[in-house]
Design a protein around this motif. Structure first.
Motif, short mmCIF file in Angstrom:
data_model
loop_
_atom_site.label_atom_id
_atom_site.label_comp_id
_atom_site.label_asym_id
_atom_site.label_seq_id
_atom_site.Cartn_x
_atom_site.Cartn_y
_atom_site.Cartn_z
N ILE A 1 0.85 -1.20 0.00
CA ILE A 1 0.00 0.00 0.00
C ILE A 1 0.88 1.25 0.00
O ILE A 1 0.60 2.21 -0.71
N ASN A 2 1.95 1.24 0.77
CA ASN A 2 2.86 2.39 0.80
C ASN A 2 3.46 2.66 -0.57
O ASN A 2 3.57 3.80 -0.99
N HIS A 3 3.82 1.61 -1.26
CA HIS A 3 4.48 1.75 -2.56
C HIS A 3 3.52 2.22 -3.65
O HIS A 3 3.90 2.99 -4.53
N ASP A 4 2.28 1.76 -3.60
CA ASP A 4 1.35 1.99 -4.71
C ASP A 4 0.17 2.90 -4.37
O ASP A 4 -0.84 2.87 -5.07
N ALA B 1 4.51 5.32 9.44
CA ALA B 1 5.63 5.32 10.38
C ALA B 1 6.23 3.93 10.55
O ALA B 1 7.40 3.80 10.91
N LEU B 2 5.44 2.89 10.26
CA LEU B 2 5.95 1.52 10.38
C LEU B 2 6.82 1.09 9.20
O LEU B 2 7.61 0.16 9.33
N VAL B 3 6.66 1.74 8.07
CA VAL B 3 7.36 1.31 6.85
C VAL B 3 8.87 1.17 7.06
O VAL B 3 9.43 0.11 6.79
N PRO B 4 9.58 2.19 7.56
CA PRO B 4 11.02 2.01 7.74
C PRO B 4 11.37 0.93 8.77
O PRO B 4 12.38 0.24 8.63
N ILE C 1 13.52 -4.61 9.60
CA ILE C 1 13.32 -5.99 10.03
C ILE C 1 13.54 -6.93 8.86
O ILE C 1 14.22 -7.95 8.98
N LEU C 2 12.99 -6.61 7.71
CA LEU C 2 13.15 -7.47 6.53
C LEU C 2 14.62 -7.56 6.11
O LEU C 2 15.10 -8.63 5.75
N ALA C 3 15.32 -6.43 6.18
CA ALA C 3 16.75 -6.46 5.84
C ALA C 3 17.50 -7.37 6.80
O ALA C 3 18.36 -8.16 6.37
N GLN C 4 17.17 -7.30 8.08
CA GLN C 4 17.85 -8.15 9.06
C GLN C 4 17.50 -9.63 8.85
O GLN C 4 18.39 -10.49 8.90
#
Length: 140
Positions: free
Chosen positions: A43-46, A100-103, A108-111
Motif C-alpha cells: 500500500i505504501n508503494h502503490d 511510520a511503520l514502513v522504515p 526488520i526485513l533487511a535483518q
C-alpha cells in the motif's frame, strides 16, 4: 525414490515455514505478522490503491485480503474509503501510524534477509530469486 520425488517440495515447505516463523517473531513488536506486513509495504508503494488492485498484486483470495485489511484497519494502520472517481470501488491508504511503520518493517526485513540468506553470496541469492520466479511462472 519417494524421498527424491518429495525432496524439493518438502525442503521448500520446511524452509518457507521456518522463515515465516522467524519473521513473525521479529514483526511481533510491531503488531504485524507474515500475513499482513506485506500489505503495509504494498500500500505504501502503490498509494492510492484500490482494493481490487490489491487483490491482483498479492495473489490472495478477496476474502483473505478483506480480512487482513480489516485487521490493519482495526490496528489503525490502514484506511479504506470509497473511491472519489468511482463510488463502487474502495481505495486503501496508510494512516500516519502505518506510514511510520514502513522504515521499521524494512529494517526488520533487511535483518531477516541477512540472517536467512547472508551466508549465500549475492550471485547465489540472485540465482535463487530467478529460480523461484521460474517455478512461479511454471505454475501460473
Amino acid at each position: 525414490m519417494t524421498a527424491e520425488i518429495d525432496a524439493l517440495i518438502s525442503q521448500l515447505n520446511i524452509t518457507a515455514r521456518r522463515v515465516q516463523a522467524y519473521l513473525n517473531v521479529k514483526l511481533k513488536p510491531l503488531n504485524l505478522t507474515v500475513n499482513n506486513y506485506y500489505f503495509i509495504l504494498k500500500i505504501n508503494h502503490d498509494t492510492p490503491l484500490t482494493q481490487d488492485q490489491l487483490f491482483k498484486r498479492i495473489y490472495l483470495s478477496p476474502s483473505n485480503v478483506t480480512r487482513r485489511l480489516s485487521q490493519l484497519i482495526d490496528l489503525g494502520l490502514v484506511e479504506k474509503q470509497r473511491s472519489a472517481a468511482d463510488g463502487r470501488s474502495w481505495t486503501v491508504t496508510l494512516t500516519p501510524e502505518g506510514k511510520a511503520l514502513v522504515p521499521k518493517v524494512e529494517r526488520i526485513l533487511a535483518q531477516v534477509n541477512t540472517d536467512a540468506f547472508g551466508d549465500l553470496p549475492p550471485v547465489q541469492q540472485s540465482e535463487m530469486i530467478d529460480a523461484l520466479k521460474l517455478i512461479d511462472h511454471n505454475l501460473a
